[in-house]
Design an enzyme around this catalytic site. Structure first.
Site, PDB file in Angstrom:
ATOM      1  N   SER B 102       0.845  -1.196   0.000  1.00  0.00           N
ATOM      2  CA  SER B 102       0.000   0.000   0.000  1.00  0.00           C
ATOM      3  C   SER B 102       0.876   1.240   0.000  1.00  0.00           C
ATOM      4  CB  SER B 102      -0.879  -0.004   1.251  1.00  0.00           C
ATOM      5  OG  SER B 102      -1.510   1.250   1.402  1.00  0.00           O
ATOM      6  N   TYR B 115      -2.040  -0.255  10.420  1.00  0.00           N
ATOM      7  CA  TYR B 115      -2.102  -0.848   9.080  1.00  0.00           C
ATOM      8  C   TYR B 115      -0.809  -0.564   8.313  1.00  0.00           C
ATOM      9  CZ  TYR B 115      -3.830  -1.732   4.325  1.00  0.00           C
ATOM     10  OH  TYR B 115      -3.999  -2.191   3.054  1.00  0.00           O
TER      11      TYR B 115
END
Lengths: 321, 192
Positions: B102, B115
């Site tokens: 990501s 995250y």
């Protein structure tokens, strides 16, 4: 010899190198394995993954253990009586004598006995799915190990298809990094798959029949490498059995032959294995590589030098110069 | 928010007797004042200022257990599985492992710490494996912002038409694998 009680790190693993033609021995570390091989050498590993082959079953009021004796699809399994792995197999209560049509229960599911072996009534054939085994089974445990072994502790670093009922332990610490070193030294590393079965059952009739016939598959590519090699080094006794069976039959089949002092080896030149003592079937197989007297000499040396044996023990490399 | 006037107020102190309403942040009833599912008295007695702020902004209390859970899902599990499979790939001298990474790894977005940290750590382990096992390819691919349930939960105001469709991303990912560099993170280009 003293047993290694638990899975140990690669860095504690010792390597006893034995020259079968002279009986000369050299003490080394397993991490130095690449020092002993070079161009022209082909190492063959058994990439079978280890099944959680020990299943808790019920027969009426009795809580028993069913241990797969081979691949799930074959369905052969050995029944153990009440009690647990904490007792030595030979000390456990005998299981009830089952007949075809008797029904065991696994996690609430009915598992009928389809066949009873003529070798021993404890060896039965049932029908199970891989999923049932994976969700209910645990790895085969050893009474000398002080705690439960986890499934990931009884896998080789390169384990693939779940076909073995006990770990093909010769390659337990043959890590990918070490494999890279072997290749950098000029050796080739190839794989076959052999359904390594149970090492002991505690039942004298069954133990005398070990190893049972075991399915194996040698890929074409591996066989081609074996054919052109100067030295073929089997990583584990199961690889010797598979390659020597392939040399006498098909590349894929069921290995029936039992290798011992009188076996003439047709393809395998060297063996990387654990530490084995007189009386064990693996010791008998090692005797195919060198005269018994030299083999006994190497075992005496290993005992003197404090090598460890059993599943998590040190390694022996039988390698002709 | 709906507001009604009680027909017969008996006590007008504070919020007593007022049915103020029910929103995603706050619920008021005859007897309780609840923020994000926590009783106000409970928050006052047990939560720090930062935790209350987190509860109001993000919706729940951050905890060590939640951080561990994020790492278990995004890092520990995938890495254990990768190690288990990479040995067989190294033995065969070929294989490709793809991790979905990501762009949060490069930035510090409020509320995305756990995250992002888990994704950054996983990228690092993939890079290390690539250095250890040169015969196997370890790819980390940033698929871009996708129209997923996770995205909607995190950024409910985003316009879905500006987000990539997961099916398009999956197709592009397959053709990206051949050229993607091993051991580093790459960003997926999506040609319309």
């Amino acid at each position: 010899m003293t047993a290694a009680l638990l899975p140990r790190s690669l860095y504690l693993q010792r390597l006893l190198v034995v020259d079968p033609t002279t009986g000369d021995v050299e003490d080394a570390q397993f991490t130095e394995l690449s020092r002993f091989v070079g161009p022209g050498d082909v190492l063959v590993v058994n990439d079978a993954g280890t099944l959680p082959a020990s299943l808790p079953v019920r027969f009426g009021e009795l809580e028993l253990e069913l241990r797969l004796a081979g691949p799930v699809e074959e369905g052969w399994a050995v029944l153990f009586g009440e009690g647990s792995w904490r007792e030595r197999t030979e000390d456990r209560a005998a299981p009830p004598r089952l007949e075809v049509g008797d029904v065991l229960e696994l996690d609430g599911r009915r598992v009928p006995v389809l066949e009873v072996s003529t070798t021993s009534p404890r060896l039965i054939r049932v029908s199970l799915t891989l999923e049932e085994v994976l969700s209910n089974g645990v790895p085969v445990q050893y009474s000398y190990v002080p705690r439960d072994l986890r499934l990931d502790e009884v896998q080789t670093p390169y384990a693939g298809r779940p076909w073995a009922t006990e770990m093909p332990s010769a390659g337990r610490v043959l890590t990918p990094e070490l494999m890279e070193k072997l290749r950098a030294a000029g050796a080739e590393v190839h794989a076959l798959t052999h359904a390594a079965g149970l090492s002991a059952t505690g039942d004298s009739a069954l133990d005398a029949a070990l190893p049972l016939p075991e399915p194996y598959e040698v890929p074409e590519e591996t066989w081609a490498a074996v054919q052109r090699a100067d030295r073929v080094i089997a990583v584990g006794t199961s690889v010797v059995r598979a390659l020597e069976s392939a040399a006498r039959g098909e590349l894929s089949g069921v290995a029936e032959m039992v290798i011992g002092p009188d076996t003439e080896l047709r393809v395998v030149d060297g063996l990387l294995s654990g530490m084995h003592e007189p009386g064990e079937s693996h010791f008998q197989m090692m005797a195919a590589f060198l005269p018994l007297e030299r083999l006994r000499g190497a075992v005496r040396h290993a005992e003197r030098e404090g090598y460890r044996n059993h599943e998590f023990g040190d390694s022996t490399l039988l390698l002709p110069g | 928010m709906s507001t009604t006037t009680p027909s017969k107020p008996q006590d007008t102190r504070g919020l007593a007797g007022q049915t103020v309403g029910d929103t995603s942040i706050c619920q008021v009833s005859q007897t309780e004042l609840i923020y994000r599912g926590y009783e106000i008295a409970d928050l006052a007695a047990n939560a720090t200022f930062e935790e209350v702020a987190h509860v109001l902004l993000v919706g729940h209390k951050p905890s060590a257990e939640e951080l561990a859970a994020v790492f278990a899902v995004n890092l520990v599990g995938p890495h254990a599985l990768t190690r288990r499979l990479a040995g067989a790939m190294a033995l065969r001298g070929e294989g490709t492992v793809v991790a979905i990474s990501s762009d949060v790894v490069d930035a510090n977005y409020p509320g995305w710490g756990a995250y992002a940290a888990s994704k950054a750590a996983h990228d690092h382990l993939m890079g290390t494996l690539a250095a250890e096992l040169p015969a196997v390819r370890f790819l980390s691919v940033d698929p871009g912002e996708m129209d997923t349930a996770m995205h909607a939960d995190a950024l409910p105001d985003a316009d879905p038409s500006t987000l990539r469709r997961p099916a398009d991303v999956a197709r592009a990912l397959v053709s990206h694998l051949a050229s993607a560099p091993s051991g580093q993170r790459s960003t997926l280009e999506l040609t319309p």
